[in-house]
Motif scaffolding. Structure first.
Motif, short mmCIF file in Angstrom:
data_model
loop_
_atom_site.label_atom_id
_atom_site.label_comp_id
_atom_site.label_asym_id
_atom_site.label_seq_id
_atom_site.Cartn_x
_atom_site.Cartn_y
_atom_site.Cartn_z
N LEU A 1 14.21 -1.39 2.18
CA LEU A 1 13.18 -0.59 2.45
C LEU A 1 11.98 -0.69 1.37
N LEU A 2 12.49 -1.05 0.16
CA LEU A 2 11.35 -0.86 -0.86
C LEU A 2 10.60 -2.37 -0.69
N GLU A 3 11.18 -3.56 -0.26
CA GLU A 3 10.78 -4.75 -0.18
C GLU A 3 9.95 -4.82 1.23
N ARG A 4 10.30 -4.06 2.12
CA ARG A 4 9.54 -3.88 3.62
C ARG A 4 8.21 -3.14 3.00
N THR A 5 8.30 -2.10 2.11
CA THR A 5 7.14 -1.26 1.86
C THR A 5 6.17 -2.31 1.07
N ALA A 6 6.61 -3.08 0.44
CA ALA A 6 5.59 -3.82 -0.45
C ALA A 6 5.08 -4.94 0.57
N ALA A 7 5.94 -5.38 1.52
CA ALA A 7 5.21 -6.34 2.35
C ALA A 7 4.14 -5.61 3.33
N VAL A 8 4.33 -4.66 3.73
CA VAL A 8 3.49 -3.86 4.55
C VAL A 8 2.14 -3.56 3.77
N PHE A 9 2.59 -3.07 2.37
CA PHE A 9 0.96 -3.00 1.52
C PHE A 9 0.40 -4.23 1.35
N LEU A 10 0.86 -5.42 1.35
CA LEU A 10 0.09 -6.53 1.17
C LEU A 10 -0.54 -6.95 2.52
N SER A 11 0.26 -6.62 3.64
CA SER A 11 -0.29 -6.86 4.97
C SER A 11 -1.53 -6.05 5.27
N LEU A 12 -1.51 -4.67 4.87
CA LEU A 12 -2.72 -3.95 4.90
C LEU A 12 -3.80 -4.43 4.15
N LEU A 13 -3.49 -4.70 2.77
CA LEU A 13 -4.56 -5.21 2.02
C LEU A 13 -5.26 -6.60 2.35
N ALA A 14 -4.47 -7.27 3.03
CA ALA A 14 -4.63 -8.50 3.63
C ALA A 14 -5.82 -8.60 4.86
N GLU A 15 -5.83 -7.16 5.58
CA GLU A 15 -6.52 -7.06 6.52
C GLU A 15 -7.94 -6.57 6.48
N ARG A 16 -7.99 -5.80 5.08
CA ARG A 16 -9.24 -4.95 4.90
C ARG A 16 -9.51 -4.62 3.65
N ALA A 17 -10.64 -4.82 3.10
CA ALA A 17 -11.11 -4.51 1.80
C ALA A 17 -10.90 -3.20 1.34
N ASP A 18 -10.15 -3.15 0.00
CA ASP A 18 -9.86 -1.69 -0.33
C ASP A 18 -10.96 -1.10 -0.64
N THR A 19 -11.24 0.09 -0.37
CA THR A 19 -12.49 0.76 -0.74
C THR A 19 -12.67 1.44 -2.28
N LEU A 20 -11.42 1.74 -2.81
CA LEU A 20 -11.51 1.89 -4.12
C LEU A 20 -11.76 0.91 -4.96
N VAL A 21 -11.11 -0.19 -4.56
CA VAL A 21 -11.62 -1.57 -5.51
C VAL A 21 -13.00 -1.77 -5.26
N ALA A 22 -13.86 -1.40 -4.14
CA ALA A 22 -15.18 -1.81 -3.82
C ALA A 22 -16.00 -0.86 -4.53
N LYS A 23 -15.56 0.44 -4.80
CA LYS A 23 -16.15 1.31 -5.66
C LYS A 23 -16.52 1.29 -6.87
N ARG A 24 -15.11 0.62 -7.51
CA ARG A 24 -14.87 0.39 -8.83
C ARG A 24 -15.62 -0.86 -9.55
N SER A 25 -15.42 -1.91 -8.59
CA SER A 25 -15.55 -3.16 -9.01
C SER A 25 -16.51 -4.12 -8.31
N GLY A 26 -16.96 -3.37 -7.13
CA GLY A 26 -17.83 -3.90 -6.31
C GLY A 26 -17.35 -4.62 -4.99
N GLU A 27 -18.01 -4.85 -4.07
CA GLU A 27 -17.83 -5.32 -2.82
C GLU A 27 -17.21 -6.64 -3.01
N ALA A 28 -17.92 -7.61 -3.81
CA ALA A 28 -17.42 -9.14 -3.90
C ALA A 28 -16.18 -9.12 -4.35
N VAL A 29 -15.62 -8.37 -5.31
CA VAL A 29 -14.39 -8.32 -5.91
C VAL A 29 -13.25 -7.91 -5.03
N ALA A 30 -13.71 -6.66 -3.96
CA ALA A 30 -12.83 -6.17 -3.05
C ALA A 30 -12.64 -7.38 -2.05
#
Length: 283
Positions: free
Chosen positions: A195-224
């Protein structure tokens, strides 16, 4: 487990234990001022607020209590966004954990719920961007001082979330019926392996689909956008199975750069809770 509050607490623990989740605290990685054990303590501390939600309490007070308990550990903000997703989900699970029921819970929030949400910001520091000028009186960083303006405008907690989109993907879940959270739950159920490996894989799949808004706020949209592009490359190559070292290296790099896709982690925790409640995953 069958108790929604316990499943929510377990979801928080599973999320932080999963590894590698690039840029986030996990069982192998700490940040300079935020460690793995802070998240464990935060999850346990949030328990009373989650129990309030499970007992049928209003979303706002249950959320504020969960945040207050979370903040009792010395690491600061560990799971604010995740709790903002989990509390209404736990409340909905009293009846049926489906998107229509969740939407009904959200639509039933009140101005008092919104006031409790604002008070929650007095318990812990939360990184937020500057609001538009028209929303300055409702800046969440004002905490309880913003409640009179909130009451004057008659804004419910769902109204507040609606005004936070775009720019905040936790709020976006509120106005889209928790679409990504339910998608994450489906992916967790369909994946193979521990399950922990599946969780990490799902996290990566979500990150691959959509820029993280916390990253955009802190580091800018280009970095996100860069982070999402690189996650997509790793995910497309199924690196978690074929080239785990590449994902581990990416995770270490983001920690070193201070880039934390925390919103993606919040949605992952919500997906874990839904899957636990639906009993589509087991330990």
């Amino acid at each position: 487990m069958t108790d929604p509050a316990q499943n929510a607490e377990l979801a928080l623990l599973l999320e932080v234990a999963a590894s590698p989740k690039p840029g986030n605290v996990d069982r192998r990685r700490d940040l300079d001022d935020l460690r793995f054990e802070h998240f464990l303590a935060g999850a346990v501390g949030a328990g009373q607020g989650l129990e309030l939600a499970a007992s049928g309490a209003a979303v706002g007070p249950a959320f504020e209590r969960a945040v207050e308990g979370m903040a009792a550990q010395e690491g600061g903000n560990t799971q604010f966004g995740a709790l903002l997703l989990l509390v209404p989900l736990v409340r909905a699970a009293r009846d049926e954990l489906s998107q229509p029921v969740v939407e009904s819970v959200l639509e039933g929030t009140t101005v008092a719920d919104a006031a409790a949400f604002y008070r929650a910001f007095e318990h812990v520091d939360v990184f937020v961007a500057d609001p538009p000028e028209t929303m300055a009186p409702l800046d969440v960083r004002r905490g309880a001082d913003a409640i009179p303006a909130l009451e004057e405008r008659g804004l419910t907690l769902l109204d507040v979330m609606d005004r936070s989109v775009p720019g905040d993907d936790v709020a976006r879940e509120w106005v889209t019926g928790f679409d990504r959270s339910f998608t994450a739950a489906e992916r967790l159920a369909a994946a193979d392996g521990p399950l922990l490996e599946r969780t990490a894989a799902v996290f990566l799949s979500l990150l691959a689909e959509r820029a993280d808004t916390l990253v955009a706020k802190r580091s800018g949209e280009a970095v996100a956008a860069e982070v999402t592009e690189r996650a997509a490359d790793l995910y497309e190559r199924d690196a978690l199975k074929a080239d785990r070292e590449a994902v581990e290296a990416f995770a270490d790099e983001l920690v070193d750069r201070g880039i934390n896709p925390g919103t993606t982690a919040d949605v992952t925790a919500a997906g874990l809770f839904i899957a636990l409640e639906h009993e589509t995953i087991t330990l």
